[in-house]
Design a protein around this motif. Structure first.
Motif, mmCIF file in Angstrom:
data_model
loop_
_atom_site.group_PDB
_atom_site.id
_atom_site.type_symbol
_atom_site.label_atom_id
_atom_site.label_comp_id
_atom_site.label_asym_id
_atom_site.label_seq_id
_atom_site.Cartn_x
_atom_site.Cartn_y
_atom_site.Cartn_z
ATOM 1 N N TRP A 1 0.735 -1.117 0.197
ATOM 2 C CA TRP A 1 0.091 0.148 -0.053
ATOM 3 C C TRP A 1 0.786 1.154 -0.027
ATOM 4 N N ALA A 2 1.919 1.022 0.681
ATOM 5 C CA ALA A 2 2.845 2.239 0.725
ATOM 6 C C ALA A 2 3.438 2.744 -0.537
ATOM 7 N N ARG A 3 3.986 1.843 -1.092
ATOM 8 C CA ARG A 3 4.733 1.982 -2.420
ATOM 9 C C ARG A 3 3.445 2.379 -3.623
ATOM 10 N N ALA A 4 2.361 1.706 -3.462
ATOM 11 C CA ALA A 4 1.301 2.231 -4.675
ATOM 12 C C ALA A 4 0.887 3.639 -4.162
ATOM 13 N N LEU A 5 0.750 4.023 -3.075
ATOM 14 C CA LEU A 5 0.450 5.371 -2.567
ATOM 15 C C LEU A 5 1.562 6.392 -2.991
ATOM 16 N N GLY A 6 2.799 5.891 -2.900
ATOM 17 C CA GLY A 6 3.851 6.872 -3.301
ATOM 18 C C GLY A 6 4.015 7.070 -4.841
ATOM 19 N N VAL A 7 3.747 5.929 -5.642
ATOM 20 C CA VAL A 7 3.604 6.150 -7.011
ATOM 21 C C VAL A 7 2.546 7.076 -7.365
ATOM 22 N N ALA A 8 1.413 6.896 -6.733
ATOM 23 C CA ALA A 8 0.205 8.031 -7.062
ATOM 24 C C ALA A 8 0.578 9.162 -6.741
ATOM 25 N N LEU A 9 1.130 9.460 -5.593
ATOM 26 C CA LEU A 9 1.391 10.907 -5.143
ATOM 27 C C LEU A 9 2.562 11.423 -6.083
ATOM 28 N N GLY A 10 3.316 10.925 -6.617
ATOM 29 C CA GLY A 10 4.322 11.450 -7.534
ATOM 30 C C GLY A 10 3.692 11.853 -8.754
ATOM 31 N N PHE A 11 2.696 10.889 -9.234
ATOM 32 C CA PHE A 11 2.131 11.519 -10.572
ATOM 33 C C PHE A 11 1.051 12.743 -10.207
ATOM 34 N N GLY A 12 0.541 12.498 -8.959
ATOM 35 C CA GLY A 12 -0.257 13.684 -8.457
ATOM 36 C C GLY A 12 0.395 15.147 -8.434
#
Length: 318
Positions: free
Chosen positions: A146-157
């Motif tokens: 969940w942390a890595r998925a959130l990190g990738v999404a935040l990067g794109f955001g």
């Protein structure tokens, strides 16, 4: 020629799907920063280069200069290419060179004739999402939590927030559809390439690997360059020649070598953050060198992106 037996830290850590990447250390963060600088500066080099050469000719020059630099590097460190009979390795190098290097260069160069740079940056920033999803299914050591998925999404955001003001003036609806599709394809190809690099034999020296796929891309670029060569010839100013040389030697040759080294050390997901961070460097260059105004969302977007990078790098130790 046979495969070179590598030495050094990059081999010790392992590079295939059965070995966990290490937690990024100081050297890895430094490599990430250097890559952000090299690839972030490529936008300026390309902008100057297309003022003298057609995009396809510029891409060919960039690739041949990069391949020459990497070829000298192979000679210097005595790294050897795989044998001709090693069809599996050469096949993967050909995929990386053709679909992961040459084709994205051509697609982006073509699309940016009509697509605003802000929108182009957001599409290319989708590459880390592709990397994360492909690694989750193809590379056992880089499964998403969940942390890595959130990190990738935040990067794109973060990148979307950075360019939000520009999109309000030149949004998706105001831009032709086909160039946007080309950019999306380029982002997917970039992401797939990062994963393919992880699947190339760990016994192949990183300099030889970089030289192999850049050389293949350079060879494949020749027909496009010949077709695009203007009948009246070209005139290149000294400053344009300097930009083209830097684009080839640094943003293509050196950058691809560092990218291979980094992916082998810490994995594709962490290094995919280069695609998100590079636009910030490009904007910084514009503000410092050309007096361009920073978008009002710059620092908030950077904070969000850096937090995303922090989450992505939280890999478990082997």
């Amino acid at each position: 020629m046979g495969l070179a037996r590598p030495s050094g830290a990059w081999h010790v850590h392992g590079v295939n799907e059965y070995i966990n990447p290490v937690r990024p250390g100081l050297i890895d963060w430094c490599l990430l920063a250097v890559l952000v600088i090299l690839w972030g500066s490529a936008y300026a080099g390309t902008h100057i280069g297309v003022g003298a050469l057609p995009p396809a000719v510029l891409v060919a020059c960039r690739l041949w200069i990069g391949a020459s630099v990497l070829g000298i590097g192979c000679f210097w460190v005595r790294a050897t290419l795989p044998s001709i009979s090693d069809k599996k390795t050469w096949g993967r190098l050909a995929l990386i060179g053709g679909t992961g290097t040459l084709l994205p260069f051509l697609l982006i160069s073509t699309a940016q004739k009509t697509v605003p740079s802000a929108l182009a940056a957001i599409y290319i920033a989708a590459a880390p999402l592709t990397v994360a999803l492909l690694c989750h299914f193809l590379v056992k050591s880089e499964r998403l939590n969940w942390a890595r998925a959130l990190g990738v999404a935040l990067g794109f955001g973060g990148v979307c927030l950075l360019f939000a003001p520009a999109l309000m003036d030149h949004g998706i609806g105001a831009t032709p559809l086909i160039p946007q599709v080309l950019l999306l394809i380029a982002a997917v190809l970039y992401g797939a390439t990062s994963v393919m690099m992880r699947l190339v034999s760990p016994n192949l020296h990183p300099v030889a690997m970089s030289f192999g796929f850049v050389l293949i891309a350079a060879i494949l670029s020749l027909p496009f360059a010949v077709a695009a060569w203007p009948s009246q010839g070209v005139q290149v100013q000294p400053y344009q020649m300097g930009a083209i040389l830097a684009l080839g030697a640094l943003s293509t040759g050196l950058a691809n070598l560092l990218y291979v080294l980094s992916i082998r050390r810490v994995g594709a997901v962490f290094m995919s953050n280069v695609g998100n961070l590079a636009p910030f460097w490009s904007i910084g260059i514009g503000a410092i060198a050309f007096g361009e105004v920073l978008p009002p969302t710059t620092f908030a977007a950077l904070a969000i992106l850096l937090f995303g990078v922090y989450l992505v790098q939280r890999v478990k130790k082997a």
